[in-house]
Motif scaffolding. Structure first.
Motif, PDB file in Angstrom:
ATOM      1  N   LEU A 231       0.821  -1.210   0.000  1.00 29.80           N
ATOM      2  CA  LEU A 231       0.000   0.000   0.000  1.00 29.80           C
ATOM      3  C   LEU A 231       0.857   1.264   0.000  1.00 29.80           C
ATOM      4  O   LEU A 231       0.532   2.256  -0.638  1.00 29.80           O
ATOM      5  N   ASN A 232       1.949   1.218   0.743  1.00 27.60           N
ATOM      6  CA  ASN A 232       2.903   2.335   0.793  1.00 27.60           C
ATOM      7  C   ASN A 232       4.235   1.785   1.307  1.00 27.60           C
ATOM      8  O   ASN A 232       4.430   0.570   1.335  1.00 27.60           O
ATOM      9  N   SER A 233       5.131   2.649   1.730  1.00 27.05           N
ATOM     10  CA  SER A 233       6.471   2.193   2.109  1.00 27.05           C
ATOM     11  C   SER A 233       6.518   1.406   3.414  1.00 27.05           C
ATOM     12  O   SER A 233       7.548   0.823   3.748  1.00 27.05           O
ATOM     13  N   SER A 234       5.388   1.364   4.152  1.00 28.92           N
ATOM     14  CA  SER A 234       5.422   0.653   5.431  1.00 28.92           C
ATOM     15  C   SER A 234       4.221  -0.267   5.674  1.00 28.92           C
ATOM     16  O   SER A 234       4.227  -1.024   6.640  1.00 28.92           O
ATOM     17  N   GLN A 235       3.203  -0.222   4.812  1.00 23.39           N
ATOM     18  CA  GLN A 235       1.981  -0.996   5.061  1.00 23.39           C
ATOM     19  C   GLN A 235       1.622  -1.898   3.884  1.00 23.39           C
ATOM     20  O   GLN A 235       1.864  -1.555   2.725  1.00 23.39           O
ATOM     21  N   LEU A 236       1.019  -3.022   4.227  1.00 23.79           N
ATOM     22  CA  LEU A 236       0.627  -4.022   3.238  1.00 23.79           C
ATOM     23  C   LEU A 236      -0.844  -4.368   3.406  1.00 23.79           C
ATOM     24  O   LEU A 236      -1.389  -4.314   4.522  1.00 23.79           O
ATOM     25  N   LEU A 237      -1.484  -4.765   2.304  1.00 21.09           N
ATOM     26  CA  LEU A 237      -2.821  -5.361   2.364  1.00 21.09           C
ATOM     27  C   LEU A 237      -2.645  -6.867   2.194  1.00 21.09           C
ATOM     28  O   LEU A 237      -2.025  -7.325   1.233  1.00 21.09           O
ATOM     29  N   GLY A 252     -11.069 -12.450   3.536  1.00 20.69           N
ATOM     30  CA  GLY A 252     -10.570 -11.632   4.635  1.00 20.69           C
ATOM     31  C   GLY A 252      -9.566 -10.616   4.128  1.00 20.69           C
ATOM     32  O   GLY A 252      -8.730 -10.929   3.278  1.00 20.69           O
ATOM     33  N   MET A 253      -9.670  -9.385   4.628  1.00 22.61           N
ATOM     34  CA  MET A 253      -8.752  -8.299   4.240  1.00 22.61           C
ATOM     35  C   MET A 253      -8.171  -7.673   5.503  1.00 22.61           C
ATOM     36  O   MET A 253      -8.921  -7.249   6.388  1.00 22.61           O
ATOM     37  N   TRP A 254      -6.840  -7.614   5.566  1.00 23.23           N
ATOM     38  CA  TRP A 254      -6.158  -7.025   6.709  1.00 23.23           C
ATOM     39  C   TRP A 254      -5.105  -6.024   6.236  1.00 23.23           C
ATOM     40  O   TRP A 254      -4.482  -6.212   5.192  1.00 23.23           O
ATOM     41  N   VAL A 255      -4.887  -4.991   7.027  1.00 20.81           N
ATOM     42  CA  VAL A 255      -3.754  -4.086   6.820  1.00 20.81           C
ATOM     43  C   VAL A 255      -2.730  -4.394   7.903  1.00 20.81           C
ATOM     44  O   VAL A 255      -3.078  -4.478   9.093  1.00 20.81           O
ATOM     45  N   ILE A 256      -1.465  -4.594   7.490  1.00 21.09           N
ATOM     46  CA  ILE A 256      -0.416  -4.856   8.475  1.00 21.09           C
ATOM     47  C   ILE A 256       0.819  -4.012   8.133  1.00 21.09           C
ATOM     48  O   ILE A 256       1.011  -3.591   6.981  1.00 21.09           O
ATOM     49  N   ASN A 257       1.642  -3.806   9.127  1.00 23.57           N
ATOM     50  CA  ASN A 257       2.952  -3.195   8.886  1.00 23.57           C
ATOM     51  C   ASN A 257       3.862  -4.230   8.227  1.00 23.57           C
ATOM     52  O   ASN A 257       3.716  -5.435   8.448  1.00 23.57           O
ATOM     53  N   ASP A 258       4.829  -3.764   7.430  1.00 19.33           N
ATOM     54  CA  ASP A 258       5.678  -4.734   6.718  1.00 19.33           C
ATOM     55  C   ASP A 258       6.842  -5.243   7.564  1.00 19.33           C
ATOM     56  O   ASP A 258       7.640  -6.052   7.117  1.00 19.33           O
ATOM     57  N   SER A 259       6.933  -4.754   8.815  1.00 21.64           N
ATOM     58  CA  SER A 259       7.948  -5.272   9.741  1.00 21.64           C
ATOM     59  C   SER A 259       7.390  -5.159  11.159  1.00 21.64           C
ATOM     60  O   SER A 259       6.376  -4.508  11.383  1.00 21.64           O
ATOM     61  N   LYS A 265      -4.711  -5.191  11.301  1.00 24.55           N
ATOM     62  CA  LYS A 265      -6.034  -4.602  11.499  1.00 24.55           C
ATOM     63  C   LYS A 265      -6.994  -5.199  10.475  1.00 24.55           C
ATOM     64  O   LYS A 265      -6.777  -5.074   9.270  1.00 24.55           O
ATOM     65  N   LEU A 266      -8.035  -5.853  10.963  1.00 25.70           N
ATOM     66  CA  LEU A 266      -9.029  -6.468  10.084  1.00 25.70           C
ATOM     67  C   LEU A 266      -9.931  -5.399   9.486  1.00 25.70           C
ATOM     68  O   LEU A 266     -10.469  -4.541  10.195  1.00 25.70           O
ATOM     69  N   VAL A 267     -10.111  -5.445   8.157  1.00 29.08           N
ATOM     70  CA  VAL A 267     -11.088  -4.572   7.501  1.00 29.08           C
ATOM     71  C   VAL A 267     -12.429  -5.299   7.423  1.00 29.08           C
ATOM     72  O   VAL A 267     -13.457  -4.787   7.845  1.00 29.08           O
ATOM     73  N   THR A 268     -12.442  -6.516   6.871  1.00 31.70           N
ATOM     74  CA  THR A 268     -13.673  -7.299   6.739  1.00 31.70           C
ATOM     75  C   THR A 268     -13.324  -8.751   6.437  1.00 31.70           C
ATOM     76  O   THR A 268     -12.248  -9.047   5.910  1.00 31.70           O
ATOM     77  N   THR A 269     -14.238  -9.655   6.763  1.00 28.58           N
ATOM     78  CA  THR A 269     -14.120 -11.051   6.339  1.00 28.58           C
ATOM     79  C   THR A 269     -15.120 -11.356   5.223  1.00 28.58           C
ATOM     80  O   THR A 269     -15.275 -12.507   4.824  1.00 28.58           O
ATOM     81  N   ASP A 270     -15.805 -10.325   4.721  1.00 24.61           N
ATOM     82  CA  ASP A 270     -16.865 -10.508   3.713  1.00 24.61           C
ATOM     83  C   ASP A 270     -16.527  -9.874   2.371  1.00 24.61           C
ATOM     84  O   ASP A 270     -17.416  -9.624   1.552  1.00 24.61           O
ATOM     85  N   ALA A 271     -15.255  -9.566   2.115  1.00 21.66           N
ATOM     86  CA  ALA A 271     -14.904  -8.915   0.855  1.00 21.66           C
ATOM     87  C   ALA A 271     -15.122  -9.853  -0.331  1.00 21.66           C
ATOM     88  O   ALA A 271     -15.034 -11.073  -0.211  1.00 21.66           O
ATOM     89  N   ASP A 296     -18.535  -0.767   0.514  1.00 24.90           N
ATOM     90  CA  ASP A 296     -17.256  -0.353  -0.065  1.00 24.90           C
ATOM     91  C   ASP A 296     -16.381   0.260   1.022  1.00 24.90           C
ATOM     92  O   ASP A 296     -16.889   0.921   1.936  1.00 24.90           O
ATOM     93  N   TRP A 297     -15.070   0.072   0.886  1.00 23.36           N
ATOM     94  CA  TRP A 297     -14.085   0.735   1.741  1.00 23.36           C
ATOM     95  C   TRP A 297     -13.034   1.369   0.828  1.00 23.36           C
ATOM     96  O   TRP A 297     -12.670   0.780  -0.192  1.00 23.36           O
ATOM     97  N   VAL A 298     -12.515   2.539   1.203  1.00 27.87           N
ATOM     98  CA  VAL A 298     -11.457   3.179   0.405  1.00 27.87           C
ATOM     99  C   VAL A 298     -10.228   3.418   1.275  1.00 27.87           C
ATOM    100  O   VAL A 298     -10.324   3.630   2.485  1.00 27.87           O
ATOM    101  N   TRP A 299      -9.068   3.405   0.632  1.00 28.91           N
ATOM    102  CA  TRP A 299      -7.790   3.630   1.301  1.00 28.91           C
ATOM    103  C   TRP A 299      -7.596   5.128   1.510  1.00 28.91           C
ATOM    104  O   TRP A 299      -7.741   5.918   0.583  1.00 28.91           O
ATOM    105  N   THR A 300      -7.295   5.517   2.750  1.00 25.06           N
ATOM    106  CA  THR A 300      -7.142   6.945   3.067  1.00 25.06           C
ATOM    107  C   THR A 300      -5.684   7.329   3.334  1.00 25.06           C
ATOM    108  O   THR A 300      -5.410   8.440   3.784  1.00 25.06           O
ATOM    109  N   GLY A 301      -4.773   6.414   3.060  1.00 27.66           N
ATOM    110  CA  GLY A 301      -3.348   6.698   3.273  1.00 27.66           C
ATOM    111  C   GLY A 301      -2.767   5.981   4.462  1.00 27.66           C
ATOM    112  O   GLY A 301      -1.573   5.702   4.508  1.00 27.66           O
ATOM    113  N   SER A 302      -3.623   5.662   5.442  1.00 24.40           N
ATOM    114  CA  SER A 302      -3.139   4.921   6.610  1.00 24.40           C
ATOM    115  C   SER A 302      -4.042   3.742   6.963  1.00 24.40           C
ATOM    116  O   SER A 302      -3.637   2.828   7.662  1.00 24.40           O
ATOM    117  N   GLY A 303      -5.291   3.763   6.470  1.00 26.87           N
ATOM    118  CA  GLY A 303      -6.224   2.672   6.746  1.00 26.87           C
ATOM    119  C   GLY A 303      -7.355   2.690   5.739  1.00 26.87           C
ATOM    120  O   GLY A 303      -7.470   3.599   4.912  1.00 26.87           O
TER     121      GLY A 303
END
Length: 337
Positions: A231-237, A252-259, A265-271, A296-303
């Motif tokens: 997603l960016n230099s420090s976060q992954l989907l 299932g969709m989660w956002v995590i740090n890459d290290s 952080k869970l977004v949804t299990t119904d995507a 729908d969910w949109v990326w805001t730069g951090s979540g």
């Protein structure tokens, strides 16, 4: 008043109000009358001077109804009959929208008819679609309550003496604003290391984000692949199949740090899909797909933030994909450059 939306169904009618206090009332044919499916949508925004807009959609899922719909060229108009009185032709049928607008006079007559037992028909040549009146007054009262109109002169359901001033009517609420930021899948990690984690480690990490994992994501630890997008230099989907039903599947969709610390952080299990910063969930209400629920969910730069939630109405054979968009949650999404 709930700002997160209201949904209420009574027999053949439903009302759905969104977080701006706009209410949409949808009525259908009686459930046992599926030869000629029909739906009427009445939309009333919040505020004292809000007008009511009306649309009608004729269902084509049944052969008898389809034959009549095939006659609908621009030259042909549908007429509204209430208790066998002709209220004239509705506005031209739009093939693109699949619906036609009611005139202001027709909307007024229809609103009056729906407060009591009435025979309401849409007629094209020899074909008649009958709109049920069952449940209409209950959902009209619910809409009045949601908009603070009960007892005022602007209510759907009038008392003989409207005792409350229209100043009691609730004003519209503004839509929340979301800032959409396009992800950068080619961003270089801050750590300059390639992300590497085994499937079993990912499953263990994500398990703690779901309260009832056996119900919401029973496939979390199966052999289906994990999909990782930057997603960016420090976060992954991170994505993984969660469940499979008779006619739906959920991812299932989660956002995590890459290290470390990964902080999943869970977004949804119904995507049902992800594309360039937008997560979608479109689930059928039944196998033939004539009714859906959407988020729908949109990326805001951090979540990821929820940007839209709606259903398409009752499962009444109006059309594949559902009859209407009946949102409970709407936002104003600004695209950031």
């Amino acid at each position: 008043m709930a700002s997160t939306g209201i949904e209420f169904t009574s027999q053949d009618w439903q009302v759905v109000c969104d977080n701006t206090r706009t209410c949409r009332l949808a009525g259908y044919q009686a459930e046992n009358n599926s030869e000629f499916p029909i739906s009427v949508l009445l939309v009333r925004r919040a505020g004292v001077n809000a007008v009511v807009d009306g649309k009608v959609k004729l269902g084509g899922a049944k052969e008898s109804s389809s034959k009549a719909l095939m006659q609908l060229g621009n030259r042909h108009r549908i007429s509204l009959f209430i208790n066998d009185r002709n209220y004239g032709e509705i506005k031209p049928f739009s093939a693109a929208a699949g619906s036609a607008d009611l005139t202001a006079t027709q909307v007024s007559a229809l609103l009056e008819a729906l407060t009591k037992s009435s025979k309401i028909e849409l007629v094209l040549r020899n074909s008649r679609w009958q709109l049920s009146d069952k449940g209409a007054s209950a959902v009209m009262l619910k809409a009045d309550d949601a908009q603070g109109r009960v007892g005022t002169s602007s209510a759907f359901i009038h008392n003989d003496a409207a005792t409350k001033p229209n100043s009691r009517v609730l004003s519209p609420k503004s839509m929340p604003t979301l800032r959409f930021v396009a992800p950068n899948p080619k961003a270089v990690s801050n750590t300059n290391k390639k992300f590497g984690m085994r499937a079993s480690q990912l499953a263990t990490l994500m398990k703690d984000t779901i309260k009832e994992v056996d119900i919401d994501c029973p496939n979390l630890s199966d052999k289906s692949p994990w999909r990782v997008s930057r997603l960016n230099s420090s976060q992954l989907l991170v994505q993984h199949d969660c469940w499979t039903g008779a006619y739906n599947t959920g991812i299932g969709m989660w956002v995590i740090n890459d290290s470390k610390p990964y902080k999943p952080k869970l977004v949804t299990t119904d995507a049902t899909g992800y594309d360039k910063g937008k997560i979608t969930s479109v689930l059928k209400g039944r196998g033939i797909g004539d009714c859906l629920s959407k988020v729908d969910w949109v990326w805001t730069g951090s979540g990821f933030e929820k940007s839209h939630e709606s259903t398409t109405g009752l499962c009444r054979l109006i059309e594949a994909g559902g009859a209407w968009q009946l949102p409970t949650y709407v936002t104003d999404v600004k695209i950031m450059s």
